[in-house]
Design an enzyme around this catalytic site. Structure first.
Site, short mmCIF file in Angstrom:
data_model
loop_
_atom_site.label_atom_id
_atom_site.label_comp_id
_atom_site.label_asym_id
_atom_site.label_seq_id
_atom_site.Cartn_x
_atom_site.Cartn_y
_atom_site.Cartn_z
N HIS A 120 0.85 -1.19 0.00
CA HIS A 120 0.00 0.00 0.00
C HIS A 120 0.88 1.24 0.00
O HIS A 120 0.65 2.16 -0.77
CB HIS A 120 -0.92 -0.03 1.22
CG HIS A 120 -1.89 1.10 1.26
ND1 HIS A 120 -2.75 1.38 0.21
CD2 HIS A 120 -2.16 2.04 2.21
CE1 HIS A 120 -3.49 2.43 0.52
NE2 HIS A 120 -3.15 2.85 1.72
N GLU A 172 2.42 -1.15 8.11
CA GLU A 172 2.57 -2.12 7.02
C GLU A 172 3.88 -2.89 7.15
O GLU A 172 3.91 -4.11 6.93
CB GLU A 172 2.49 -1.41 5.67
CG GLU A 172 2.42 -2.39 4.51
CD GLU A 172 1.97 -1.75 3.21
OE1 GLU A 172 1.66 -2.51 2.27
OE2 GLU A 172 1.92 -0.50 3.13
N LYS A 207 3.43 3.88 -5.63
CA LYS A 207 2.89 5.22 -5.40
C LYS A 207 3.99 6.29 -5.44
O LYS A 207 3.69 7.47 -5.59
CB LYS A 207 2.17 5.28 -4.05
CG LYS A 207 0.83 4.54 -4.02
CD LYS A 207 0.14 4.71 -2.68
CE LYS A 207 -1.24 4.05 -2.64
NZ LYS A 207 -1.15 2.57 -2.60
N PHE A 247 -9.11 4.62 4.77
CA PHE A 247 -9.90 5.28 5.81
C PHE A 247 -11.08 4.36 6.16
O PHE A 247 -11.59 3.61 5.32
CB PHE A 247 -10.45 6.61 5.30
CG PHE A 247 -9.48 7.76 5.35
CD1 PHE A 247 -8.14 7.56 5.65
CD2 PHE A 247 -9.90 9.05 5.10
CE1 PHE A 247 -7.26 8.62 5.70
CE2 PHE A 247 -9.03 10.13 5.15
CZ PHE A 247 -7.71 9.90 5.44
#
Length: 712
Positions: free
Chosen positions: A283, A294, A313, A383
């Site tokens: 993630h 994580e 990302k 979230f």
């Protein structure tokens, strides 16, 4: 027959490129798409960088940007999958999103400030419109849903498509996620102090995210169907897992318990062990709390193994509801190309701290490299405490036969407005309402109205069922919430402030409530449920679609009990928005109806009072532009499908969402759920032996659930 799910087509657009090949080449080369933001104002924000898409030929300018991005990726996936027109017509569309039509919301409220009303924006605002308009533009008529579990939504959409295939509810789906760059999201993450001043540095400096945009779409197909049409098969979808933290609305559980639960379920579902996973697309958002949790999760689950790990990302930015879908595409490419992708942004001085944090994990730094791969994993955390993990494999992974579990309704909780002849009605909520349900004032004050109704209704359903969630069963209790408009009051209020005062004026208290799954997150936190969780935005009928989703998860064996709800709120903003729609005499209402669904054998074993048994259900979709009602032929077909699933030729009574609205005002998804609650009560009271609940929506989708008493 055991069902296998395979990937047969890929489509992608993000800041790293406007197609799969360009994105793949740039990411392998370590080229970042993060740059100075051009599309929204960043005045007064801590950051001025983001990962925007630069594409001059996005299709369908009549739609919100989120749909246009999605269509761009979907067209590529259709071409790559060599889908014929008939195959596309057969396909379902399952899409994830976090902020829905945020660009249209911004445009609408900017227009109001400038003295004009952009009525065409009203039907583009809701996340409910995304899959409907995408399916309409493609001509796709299979089952359709918008999964709106924030940043886990893209991953969950692919896994839910696989659930539908394994349960025989479709053979081909276009699944993925989409989100557009927006002032709402930028202002929100700025208010949370979660933006990195420069390009993000996940798994490294972890000083904030770089917001991105884009879409990823995968053709998910039943294996035998793919073989019959001679499809190119990239890989198998081996396993997936979804869990809820039940901890905090924005922060991950520090020990990573919920994350590990999702990863573990994916590995069990796939029949793999830690040593079988060669690469993990983490993630890896770049915030300190997320990266730390994580790392801990991966160290714990992969102790003794050495998977390669990276966060793409660092080049695509965090694309919210599209992130998991974009990373799924990249993970499939990594598997088929035997290439592990890098995390960018490491300087020589960063390598020693990384080695200490990484331990046995093979963190791939700055440069992609070759590695023979059999299984890869992609993780998304969101979230609301939603965690999702998916595993792609070169090996065949047929699903285990689980049998058709009997499912019953054991609890009902409802809070609803009452129509009184005015154009807009609300359900009054008092401090006494919360006190009677042991909701402390400190917790109540954290909730927006949408979440308040969901928590109260959920507690009522559990109490009505005499069901207690505890440490022994929490991971086997889930939630599914259907909604038409989600927390639109909070979304529009937040956006109005940003339009009036600029992005730096965004509220850190309000922003977490603008994600559609916040209500589900608060329900999980308050009740302690930690199993599968999903929020589905798909128009009025979503209140019944959430029940169908719950039944799907119960039938798959993922959970033993599910709180299934239909929830929609009313506010001055919502009434104002609905006033621009061609709905003469329309009364806007609100409410939440939650039902506890349980495995029937378990309910009987604990001596539960059973309202009714779920005998059958069906959901259909007919490609239609968002805002149009389905034809009677589709309604009849849906009822016929539910009857067939139930093994019946007729039912004693039919309850419709439309009937419920006459009593409550248009409570949208809650009206649909109320139809089922009334059907269950009618069966329980002996008024009838079988009953059907049916709801239509503006999305081209229709849902029907049949309940009754089984013959002894």
């Amino acid at each position: 027959m055991e069902k296998r799910c395979v990937i047969t087509g890929l489509g992608l657009i993000c800041a790293a490129g406007n197609d799969v090949d360009t994105c793949w080449q740039n990411i392998c080369a370590g080229k970042t798409g993060i740059d100075e933001v051009k599309s929204v104002s960043t005045e007064g924000c801590v950051s001025h960088v983001g990962a925007e898409v630069h594409c001059e030929n996005l299709p369908a300018p009549e739609y919100d940007r989120s749909v246009r991005l999605c269509l761009h990726a979907a067209h590529e996936a259709v071409r790559d999958g060599r889908l014929t027109d008939s195959a596309v017509r057969e396909a379902g569309v399952i899409l994830g999103s976090c902020v829905g039509g945020a660009a249209s919301i911004d445009h609408y409220y900017t227009g109001l400030l400038q003295g004009r009303t952009e009525e065409q924006d009203v039907l583009k605002m809701s996340a409910s419109a995304i899959a409907a308009n995408t399916a309409f533009a493609l001509g796709a008529n299979g089952e359709t849903a918008n999964i709106v579990n924030a940043c886990a939504a893209g991953t969950m959409s692919v896994s839910y498509a696989c659930d539908l295939i394994r349960l025989g509810r479709g053979e081909i789906f276009l699944a993925g996620g989409t989100d557009a760059f927006s002032s709402l999201a930028y202002a929100g993450f700025n208010a949370l102090h979660a933006l990195s001043a420069g390009p993000c540095s996940p798994l490294n400096h972890s000083n904030g995210i770089s917001l991105g945009e884009g879409a990823g779409v995968l053709v998910v197909e039943e294996y035998e169907h793919a073989i019959r049409r001679g499809a190119k098969i990239y890989c198998e979808v081996a396993g997936w897992g979804v869990s809820s933290d039940a901890f905090h609305i924005t922060a991950p559980q520090p020990q990573g318990e919920g994350q590990m639960a999702a990863l573990h379920r994916a590995m069990v579902n796939a029949g793999t062990e830690a040593g079988d996973i060669g690469y993990i697309n983490a993630h890896g958002t770049g915030t300190a709390k997320n990266d730390a949790a994580e790392f801990l999760s991966l160290h714990t689950l992969f102790e003794g193994a050495a998977p390669s790990v990276s966060s793409t990302k660092s080049m695509t930015g965090h694309c919210l509801g599209a992130a998991g879908a974009i990373e799924a595409v990249l993970s499939v490419k990594a598997l088929t190309e035997n290439t592990v992708l890098p995390t960018m942004g490491y300087a020589p001085a960063d390598l020693a701290p990384l080695a200490e944090k990484a331990g046995n994990l093979d963190c791939v730094v700055n440069v992609a490299r070759e590695r023979e791969l059999e299984n890869v994993m992609s993780n998304s955390f969101a979230f609301g405490g939603t965690n999702a993990s998916i595993i792609f494999s070169k090996k065949p992974h047929p699903a285990e036969q689980t049998g058709k579990r009997r499912i019953c309704v054991t609890g009902i909780g409802e809070l609803l407005s009452e129509a009184d002849g005015t154009a807009s009605v609300q359900r009054e909520l008092t401090p006494e309402d919360f006190g009677a349900r042991d909701v402390k004032l400190g917790f109540y004050r954290k909730l927006d109205r949408f979440s308040q109704m969901q928590v109260l209704s959920g507690v009522d359903a559990l109490r009505d069922a005499g069901f207690t969630i505890d440490a022994d069963n929490a991971s086997r209790v889930g939630s599914t919430i259907g909604t038409a408009d989600g927390p639109m009051a909070e979304i529009t209020s937040f956006q109005k402030t940003v339009c009036e005062k600029g992005p730096a004026a965004g509220s850190a208290f309000s922003f977490p409530h603008t994600v559609y799954n916040a209500a589900g997150g608060y329900l999980s936190i308050f009740t302690g449920l930690k199993g599968f969780c999903a929020t589905i935005a798909n128009g009025t009928q979503a209140g019944l679609q959430s029940v169908i989703c719950a039944c799907d998860e119960l039938r798959s064996g993922a959970v033993d009990a599910v709180l299934a709800a239909g929830t929609d709120e009313n506010s001055e903003n919502i009434t104002e928005v609905y006033s621009h729609l061609p709905l003469p005499g329309h009364v806007v209402g609100e409410g939440c109806v939650t039902m506890l669904l349980e495995d029937a054998a378990a309910a009987q074993a604990r001596g539960a009072r059973i309202y009714a048994e779920i005998l059958g259900y069906a959901g259909t979709h007919q490609a239609a532009r968002y805002g149009s009602e389905p034809a009677q032929e589709q309604v009849d077909r849906t009822l016929a499908g539910a009857l067939q699933d139930a093994g019946l030729t007729a039912v004693d009574r039919l309850f419709t969402a439309q009937e419920m609205k006459a009593r409550t005002g248009d409570a949208r998804a809650a009206s649909a759920a109320l139809a089922l609650a009334e059907a269950c009560r009618a069966v329980s009271s002996g008024e009838c032996r079988t009953a059907a609940a049916l709801a239509t929506g503006w999305t081209g989708s229709v849902s029907c659930v049949i309940v009754g008493r089984k013959e002894a």
